[in-house]
Scaffold this motif. Structure first.
Motif, mmCIF file in Angstrom:
data_model
loop_
_atom_site.group_PDB
_atom_site.id
_atom_site.type_symbol
_atom_site.label_atom_id
_atom_site.label_comp_id
_atom_site.label_asym_id
_atom_site.label_seq_id
_atom_site.Cartn_x
_atom_site.Cartn_y
_atom_site.Cartn_z
ATOM 1 N N ASP A 1 0.861 -1.182 0.000
ATOM 2 C CA ASP A 1 0.000 0.000 0.000
ATOM 3 C C ASP A 1 0.893 1.226 0.000
ATOM 4 O O ASP A 1 1.347 1.686 1.049
ATOM 5 N N PRO A 2 1.138 1.805 -1.181
ATOM 6 C CA PRO A 2 2.062 2.942 -1.268
ATOM 7 C C PRO A 2 1.418 4.299 -1.001
ATOM 8 O O PRO A 2 2.058 5.325 -1.250
ATOM 9 N N SER A 3 0.200 4.303 -0.503
ATOM 10 C CA SER A 3 -0.499 5.578 -0.289
ATOM 11 C C SER A 3 0.327 6.510 0.585
ATOM 12 O O SER A 3 0.852 6.108 1.630
ATOM 13 N N GLY A 4 0.440 7.751 0.150
ATOM 14 C CA GLY A 4 1.157 8.766 0.904
ATOM 15 C C GLY A 4 2.614 8.900 0.539
ATOM 16 O O GLY A 4 3.257 9.874 0.931
ATOM 17 N N TYR A 5 3.150 7.928 -0.189
ATOM 18 C CA TYR A 5 4.563 7.971 -0.557
ATOM 19 C C TYR A 5 4.725 8.490 -1.989
ATOM 20 O O TYR A 5 3.912 8.204 -2.877
ATOM 21 N N GLY A 6 5.823 9.217 -2.216
ATOM 22 C CA GLY A 6 6.163 9.624 -3.569
ATOM 23 C C GLY A 6 6.517 8.424 -4.421
ATOM 24 O O GLY A 6 7.128 7.461 -3.937
ATOM 25 N N ARG A 7 6.110 8.440 -5.696
ATOM 26 C CA ARG A 7 6.370 7.317 -6.595
ATOM 27 C C ARG A 7 7.651 7.565 -7.389
ATOM 28 O O ARG A 7 7.911 8.679 -7.859
ATOM 29 N N VAL A 8 8.429 6.503 -7.550
ATOM 30 C CA VAL A 8 9.686 6.565 -8.281
ATOM 31 C C VAL A 8 9.502 5.872 -9.625
ATOM 32 O O VAL A 8 9.024 4.731 -9.692
ATOM 33 N N PHE A 9 9.895 6.558 -10.670
ATOM 34 C CA PHE A 9 9.804 6.007 -12.020
ATOM 35 C C PHE A 9 11.225 5.797 -12.531
ATOM 36 O O PHE A 9 12.021 6.733 -12.590
ATOM 37 N N ALA A 10 11.527 4.522 -12.870
ATOM 38 C CA ALA A 10 12.904 4.164 -13.205
ATOM 39 C C ALA A 10 12.929 3.127 -14.315
ATOM 40 O O ALA A 10 11.982 2.356 -14.505
ATOM 41 N N GLU B 1 5.388 13.204 -6.018
ATOM 42 C CA GLU B 1 4.751 13.086 -4.715
ATOM 43 C C GLU B 1 3.340 12.524 -4.869
ATOM 44 O O GLU B 1 2.652 12.752 -5.871
ATOM 45 N N HIS B 2 2.900 11.789 -3.861
ATOM 46 C CA HIS B 2 1.597 11.115 -3.932
ATOM 47 C C HIS B 2 0.481 12.096 -4.270
ATOM 48 O O HIS B 2 -0.368 11.815 -5.132
ATOM 49 N N ARG B 3 0.480 13.249 -3.613
ATOM 50 C CA ARG B 3 -0.613 14.208 -3.814
ATOM 51 C C ARG B 3 -0.591 14.816 -5.220
ATOM 52 O O ARG B 3 -1.587 15.358 -5.674
ATOM 53 N N ASP B 4 0.571 14.725 -5.880
ATOM 54 C CA ASP B 4 0.696 15.275 -7.229
ATOM 55 C C ASP B 4 0.551 14.211 -8.317
ATOM 56 O O ASP B 4 0.608 14.536 -9.512
ATOM 57 N N CYS B 5 0.378 12.943 -7.939
ATOM 58 C CA CYS B 5 0.255 11.857 -8.912
ATOM 59 C C CYS B 5 -1.145 11.840 -9.527
ATOM 60 O O CYS B 5 -2.148 12.113 -8.850
ATOM 61 N N ASN B 6 -1.205 11.430 -10.798
ATOM 62 C CA ASN B 6 -2.506 11.125 -11.382
ATOM 63 C C ASN B 6 -2.835 9.661 -11.077
ATOM 64 O O ASN B 6 -2.034 8.932 -10.469
ATOM 65 N N ASP B 7 -4.006 9.216 -11.499
ATOM 66 C CA ASP B 7 -4.457 7.863 -11.150
ATOM 67 C C ASP B 7 -3.514 6.791 -11.672
ATOM 68 O O ASP B 7 -3.226 5.801 -10.973
ATOM 69 N N GLU B 8 -3.011 6.947 -12.882
ATOM 70 C CA GLU B 8 -2.112 5.946 -13.448
ATOM 71 C C GLU B 8 -0.786 5.905 -12.688
ATOM 72 O O GLU B 8 -0.252 4.822 -12.387
#
Length: 450
Positions: A135-144, A155-162
């Motif tokens: 459950d990654p809710s609240g964490y920034g996502r890393v794209f690599a 950042e989680h709050r700035d992510c879109n649904d995808e």
């Protein structure tokens, strides 16, 4: 060269506490102390703590950590703003900067060592620690990319649904080439949902940016509220218990017992349910602790048994038996083979080998020689209303039940104190001391008449 910066300026409003978040206790140490300890083995050339909320209090709590530099962030405007405060103190620094968070206390030293090693061997401008969370809710996502090169962190709050379906998360732990980082820090902007300067935005400005995925996701758990604090406590307690069970300690009911990292055990120790160890305590070989004990900042020799009792800042020699329902207060020193029984309290006293205080007694500010036997209900009256005074009892002496020894007082060796006596004057060796009213018996007593 290596510099370590710990971010410790936040308010921690969700903790709902007068205590700064980084000073919240976890298994006997504060969160920020645990973070500092996790990087000690790296032997950094500089250690900097970025403070803000209740900065003076945080500095006071950590004043014993030599070589720690405090950097003030005021106001607090995000992680990027926090690291910008290092531009001046590190203006002449050449090397790597490891950035840690003061509220992420479960990182293992070997994890940080591996992160630093990968960063240096790859020649990356920045290497960040990542984890895959269920459950990654609240964490920034890393794209690599598959080779570990990072293209973006959102950042989680700035992510879109995808983007939120990506389970690879940013742990908030970074290793930077400081010269490259310091060149881009002034370029940060507040163009995001929170209107803050994000340190994560520097990753897109640095090339190459790499990541290292942590093996155990528990290590990157951050603490923002009491629930997360309790969850981290559970993880840490499990680690400690597993370590000591591997070293030969038996926990009858492991989940019911808690430890501090300052506690150490010998071999063949048995810990019964509901036992708790605090501070710096040492438990010798063959001890049996519990059930229902609290031991804090105390040292126990070999083959000591403690049952339903509390020990604080006490020293207990080999073969002693304590409890049930005894309390050893600070300054207590027990020689070998002492017996401290039910409802006995000992404070700031030295008891030589073989002393027995088996029932319902208070021994405070006293020195008892070898083999002294203290009768049930004996107390040392050590306080005159202004000062504490000591009681000295020589070897081989014994007190009868319900005796009161009024300090300052010295009883010689092999003295016998009669039951029910109040002793106020010194007694020589080998004497019998009595201090009670003569018994009066009135025969054929009918009592008051109506």
């Amino acid at each position: 060269m290596l510099a370590v910066a710990v971010l410790a300026a936040g308010k921690g409003t969700r903790m709902k506490s007068a205590l700064p978040k980084v000073l919240q206790p976890l298994a006997g140490a504060t969160l920020v102390e645990r973070v500092l300890a996790s990087c000690e083995h790296l032997q950094p050339d500089r250690r900097l703590l970025i403070v803000g909320h209740q900065a003076e209090r945080v500095e006071q709590e950590l004043e014993g950590h030599s070589g720690l530099e405090f950097v003030l962030q005021q106001p607090q405007n995000g992680t990027g703003h926090a690291v910008q405060q290092l531009l001046e103190p590190l203006r002449d620094f050449r090397g790597d900067l490891l950035v840690l968070n003061g509220d992420v206390p479960l990182l293992r030293p070997e994890t940080l060592a591996a992160l630093l090693e990968q960063h240096r061997s790859s020649g990356a401008a920045v290497t960040l620690l990542t984890a895959r969370l269920a459950d990654p809710s609240g964490y920034g996502r890393v794209f690599a990319s598959p080779d570990g090169q990072v293209s973006a962190i959102v950042e989680h709050r700035d992510c879109n649904d995808e983007q939120r379906r990506n389970a690879l998360t940013n742990a908030g732990i970074y290793c930077f080439n400081w010269q490259q980082l310091s060149a881009v820090l002034p370029q940060l902007t507040t163009d995001n949902d929170q209107g803050e300067l994000y340190l994560t935005d520097t990753v897109a400005m640095l090339n190459p940016a790499m990541h290292r995925e942590v093996d155990d996701a528990d290590e990157i758990t951050g603490i923002n509220d009491r629930l997360q604090l309790s969850q981290c406590e559970a993880v840490l307690q499990e680690r400690l218990r597993h370590h000591w069970m591997a070293e030969g300690v038996t926990f009858v009911d492991p989940a019911s017992c808690t430890l501090s990292e300052g506690t150490c055990f010998g071999r063949d120790v048995v810990v019964e349910p509901q036992c708790h160890f605090r501070g710096t305590s040492a438990i010798g070989d063959g001890c049996r602790i519990g059930p229902g004990c609290l031991i804090e900042d105390s040292q126990l020799g070999a083959n000591v048994s403690v049952l339903h009792s509390v020990l604080r800042q006490a020293e207990v020699a080999d073969g002693c038996a304590i409890g049930p329902f005894a309390q050893l207060r600070p300054g207590t020193q027990l020689g070998q083979q002492c017996h401290i029984g039910n409802f006995v309290e000992v404070k700031n006293s030295s008891l030589a080998s073989g002393v027995k205080v088996n029932h319902l007694s208070y021994i405070g500010d006293a020195d008892l020689g070898a083999g002294v036997n203290v009768g049930a209900g004996t107390i040392t009256a050590n306080y005159d209303g202004m000062r504490k005074h000591r009681t000295v009892v020589g070897a081989g002496s014994k007190t009868g039940a319900n005796s009161v020894l009024v300090a300052p007082l010295r009883l010689g060796s092999n003295v016998t104190v009669g039951a029910g006596s109040t002793i106020t004057k010194d007694v020589p060796d080998g004497a019998l001391a009595l201090g009670r009213a003569r018994q009066l018996v009135k025969e054929n007593w009918t009592g008051p008449r109506p």
